[in-house]
Design an enzyme around this catalytic site. Structure first.
Site, PDB file in Angstrom:
ATOM      1  CG  HIS A  37       0.298   6.022  -0.983  1.00  0.00           C
ATOM      2  ND1 HIS A  37      -0.780   6.608  -1.614  1.00  0.00           N
ATOM      3  CD2 HIS A  37      -0.199   5.428   0.140  1.00  0.00           C
ATOM      4  CE1 HIS A  37      -1.886   6.374  -0.908  1.00  0.00           C
ATOM      5  NE2 HIS A  37      -1.553   5.647   0.144  1.00  0.00           N
ATOM      6  CG  HIS A  49      -1.743   1.194   1.429  1.00  0.00           C
ATOM      7  ND1 HIS A  49      -3.113   1.168   1.317  1.00  0.00           N
ATOM      8  CD2 HIS A  49      -1.422   2.474   1.743  1.00  0.00           C
ATOM      9  CE1 HIS A  49      -3.594   2.380   1.540  1.00  0.00           C
ATOM     10  NE2 HIS A  49      -2.579   3.193   1.806  1.00  0.00           N
ATOM     11  CD  GLU A  50       1.805   3.499   3.837  1.00  0.00           C
ATOM     12  OE1 GLU A  50       1.850   4.476   3.056  1.00  0.00           O
ATOM     13  OE2 GLU A  50       1.049   3.478   4.812  1.00  0.00           O
TER      14      GLU A  50
END
Length: 266
Positions: A62, A58-59
Site C-alpha cells: 500500500h 501487505h502494508e
C-alpha cells in the site's frame, strides 16, 4: 520525483522485519528437518512468523504504491521500513490478524496504513493503492502453493507440506476478504474513486464497522460454509487437498493435540 524525495533512512529495512525473516527461516528449517521434538511447535512458529511477514508486505505494498502515486509522507511515517510497529493501526494490522489465525484459522485483513489521499491524483492510482495490499496476499499464495501445482512435492517432508498448505489457506482467505467491496476494506477502496461524491458521503460513516460486519457474517453457518467452499475450491484448483489443509491446521494448533494420522510422514 517521489522516491528521491524520501530519505534513505526512511527506506531502510528495519531490524524488526529482518528478525521476523530470521524466525521464519529458522522455524521453517526446523519444520523441514524435523529438528523440533514437537513438530506442531515448529509449524506454529513458522506459520505465525510467515503470516506476520506477509502482513508487513501487505502494508508495505500500500505504502510503496502510494509513494509512487504522489504521497511522499509515507516515508517519514516509517511505512517503507517494513516495521510492523510503525503502522498506524498496529493492533488491527498485526495483533488481531494473528489472534484470529490462532482462534479460527482465518486470514483476517488488517487495518491499512494511513495514506494522504489528497496528494494522489487520478482515480486509477487510488484504486491501485488499495488493490496493492491484497494483491500481495495473492502473490504470497501463489508462492506457497507453487510446489503443489508444479508437482514438485517429491522429497518435501509432510510437516512442511502441511504448513505450506495452511499458510496458503490464510493468504487466500485474506485476499478474498480484503477484496470484498465493503467500506473499510481494500475492495471498497478499489471502487470508491469511481463512485459519486454523494454515495461516498453516505457510505463513509460505516467504514469503521466494515470489518466487524464481515466478521459477524462469517459466524452465520450458511455464509461460513459457502465462504469456505469457495476457499476449498480455489486451493483444490491449486493442487492442495483436504488432507493437507486439515493436517496443517491440526499441527498449527498443537496445544489441542494433533491427529495421529497427520503426525505420520508418508
Amino acid at each position: 520525483m517521489t522516491t528521491a524525495a524520501t530519505r534513505r533512512s526512511d527506506r531502510r529495512i528495519s531490524s524488526v522485519f529482518v528478525g521476523l525473516l530470521a524466525v521464519t527461516a529458522v522455524t521453517g528449517w526446523a519444520t523441514w528437518s524435523g529438528f523440533a521434538e514437537q513438530p506442531g511447535v515448529a509449524v506454529f512458529l513458522f506459520v505465525t512468523a510467515a503470516w506476520i511477514v506477509s502482513l508487513c508486505l501487505h502494508e508495505y505494498a500500500h505504502a510503496r504504491t502510494a509513494l509512487h502515486g504522489g504521497d511522499i509522507s509515507v516515508g517519514a511515517k516509517g511505512y517503507l521500513t517494513l516495521n510492523p510497529l510503525k503502522y498506524t493501526h498496529a493492533l488491527l494490522s498485526i495483533v488481531l490478524p494473528v489472534i484470529f489465525v490462532i482462534m479460527g484459522g482465518i486470514g483476517l485483513p488488517g487495518g491499512a496504513v494511513f495514506i494522504e489521499r489528497g496528494r494522489i491524483r487520478g482515480r486509477w492510482r487510488h484504486s491501485l493503492i488499495s488493490a496493492a495490499g491484497p494483491l500481495t496476499n495473492v502473490l504470497f499464495a501463489v508462492v506457497c502453493t507453487a510446489p503443489f501445482w508444479l508437482g514438485a512435492l517429491n522429497g518435501v517432508p509432510s510437516d512442511f507440506r502441511f504448513a505450506l498448505a495452511f499458510l496458503a489457506l490464510l493468504q487466500v482467505t485474506a485476499a478474498i476478504l480484503n477484496f470484498l467491496p465493503v467500506p473499510g476494506l481494500d475492495g471498497y477502496g478499489v471502487i470508491e474513486p469511481w463512485l459519486s461524491y454523494g454515495v461516498r458521503r453516505q457510505v463513509e460513516p460505516f467504514a469503521p464497522f466494515g470489518l466487524l460486519f464481515v466478521f459477524a457474517l462469517l459466524w452465520v453457518p450458511s455464509i461460513n460454509s459457502a465462504f469456505f467452499h469457495v476457499i476449498d475450491s480455489i486451493l483444490g484448483g491449486l493442487g492442495i487437498g483436504d488432507l493437507d489443509r486439515y493436517c496443517g491446521q491440526e499441527l498449527y494448533r498443537f496445544w489441542q493435540g494433533t491427529n495421529a494420522y497427520c503426525s505420520v510422514s508418508p
